[in-house]
Motif scaffolding. Structure first.
Motif, PDB file in Angstrom:
ATOM      1  N   THR A 194       0.833  -1.191   0.000  1.00  0.00           N
ATOM      2  CA  THR A 194       0.000   0.000   0.000  1.00  0.00           C
ATOM      3  C   THR A 194       0.871   1.246   0.000  1.00  0.00           C
ATOM      4  O   THR A 194       1.623   1.482   0.944  1.00  0.00           O
ATOM      5  CB  THR A 194      -0.929   0.026   1.225  1.00  0.00           C
ATOM      6  N   THR A 208       1.370   4.381   0.895  1.00  0.00           N
ATOM      7  CA  THR A 208       0.842   5.396   1.808  1.00  0.00           C
ATOM      8  C   THR A 208       1.774   5.555   2.997  1.00  0.00           C
ATOM      9  O   THR A 208       2.519   4.629   3.331  1.00  0.00           O
ATOM     10  CB  THR A 208      -0.558   5.004   2.315  1.00  0.00           C
ATOM     11  N   ASP A 260      -1.972   3.297   6.827  1.00  0.00           N
ATOM     12  CA  ASP A 260      -1.513   2.121   7.563  1.00  0.00           C
ATOM     13  C   ASP A 260      -0.481   2.461   8.633  1.00  0.00           C
ATOM     14  O   ASP A 260       0.196   1.577   9.159  1.00  0.00           O
ATOM     15  CB  ASP A 260      -0.928   1.083   6.594  1.00  0.00           C
ATOM     16  N   TYR A 268       6.819  -0.438   1.412  1.00  0.00           N
ATOM     17  CA  TYR A 268       5.559  -1.170   1.327  1.00  0.00           C
ATOM     18  C   TYR A 268       5.621  -2.411   0.442  1.00  0.00           C
ATOM     19  O   TYR A 268       4.690  -3.227   0.450  1.00  0.00           O
ATOM     20  CB  TYR A 268       4.434  -0.247   0.860  1.00  0.00           C
TER      21      TYR A 268
END
Length: 274
Positions: free
Chosen positions: A223, A225, A229, A246
């Protein structure tokens, strides 16, 4: 997970470009020893980055320019660095800065005695002294490559048993000494670690004095981000102070070069060059 960094010597190499670089001042509020000094403005990159063990050739870098990534981590030194770096020179950095690359200095120092990463371990009796001396080495290596004062150095800390109190205390002593010396030399501090152990130890430490102002957490959820998370409190490591590894072992072909990289979502300091 703790063997991930050590296995990079067997990997291919890759590089690319995307995202936005800005000047900001984040990532220093949590580091008390920086408060009394006038610091160069932080250079922040927000976008996709990658890390890989050995720096590639100029040809590979230029072939990947304009692709997915805008910044790349380079292993500048440390007793536990897994790859030799024949391409990583000041002229290489200068040439690729002109092309538009942003760089993330990564230093693989001594590793936890209760972890499997690295052959040179942290000892409780010498943790502070070794942390200071390895920070001096990290600064010297950074400066030699053209990474100027105000640049970050990200300390690579592999996975370990954080429930081992004596081992964890030695790690924190080492990290504090490393970071305090970085700040004395006018370099910003960061740490690469695992969300289940080494990064967690930093994020959840009760005493934040001299701990890193920037946290690069390994959480392989694929992911892209640094927010949705984020494993800890939303008020921690804000203002461009987070990065997220990630995905690992991503085999990609760009410009005729096929290379395996680890992907990172980046919103944190990068080296000041030029």
């Amino acid at each position: 997970m703790s063997e991930h960094r050590q296995s990079k010597k067997r990997r291919y190499i890759t590089w690319g470009v995307a995202g936005v670089a800005v000047v900001a001042g984040g990532g220093i509020a949590a580091t008390n020893s920086m408060a009394a000094t006038t610091w160069p403005a932080q250079k922040t990159y927000t976008g996709r980055a990658f890390d890989t063990c050995a720096a590639p050739s100029l040809a590979a870098m230029k072939a990947w320019h304009g692709g997915l990534y805008g910044a790349a981590a380079v292993y500048i030194g440390g007793k536990n660095r897994g790859c030799s770096q024949p391409n990583l020179t000041a002229s290489w950095v200068k040439s690729l800065t002109t092309v538009g690359w942003k760089f993330i200095p990564l230093y693989v120092g001594s590793q936890p005695s209760c972890g499997s990463g690295g052959s040179v371990k942290i000892s409780a009796s010498t943790a502070a002294a070794v942390g200071k001396s390895e920070a001096d080495d990290a600064v010297a290596k950074s400066a030699a490559l053209g990474f100027k004062a105000g640049s970050p150095v990200y300390l690579d800390m592999e996975s370990y048993d954080t429930t081992n109190t004596s081992c964890n205390n030695a790690v924190l002593t080492y990290v504090r000494a490393f970071d305090k010396e970085l700040h004395a030399k006018i370099y910003r501090s960061g740490l690469y670690g695992f969300s289940s152990s080494s990064a967690k130890a930093i994020a959840t430490a009760t005493n934040k004095t001299d701990l890193p102002g920037n946290l690069w957490y390994a959480l392989w959820d694929k992911t892209n981000t640094t927010t949705s998370d984020w494993p800890w409190g939303s008020a921690q490591f804000t203002n461009h102070s987070r990065a997220h590894q990630y995905m690992v072992n991503s085999k990609e072909t760009r410009g005729g070069y096929t290379i395996t990289v680890d992907r990172d979502a980046w919103d944190a300091p990068v080296a000041i060059t030029g």
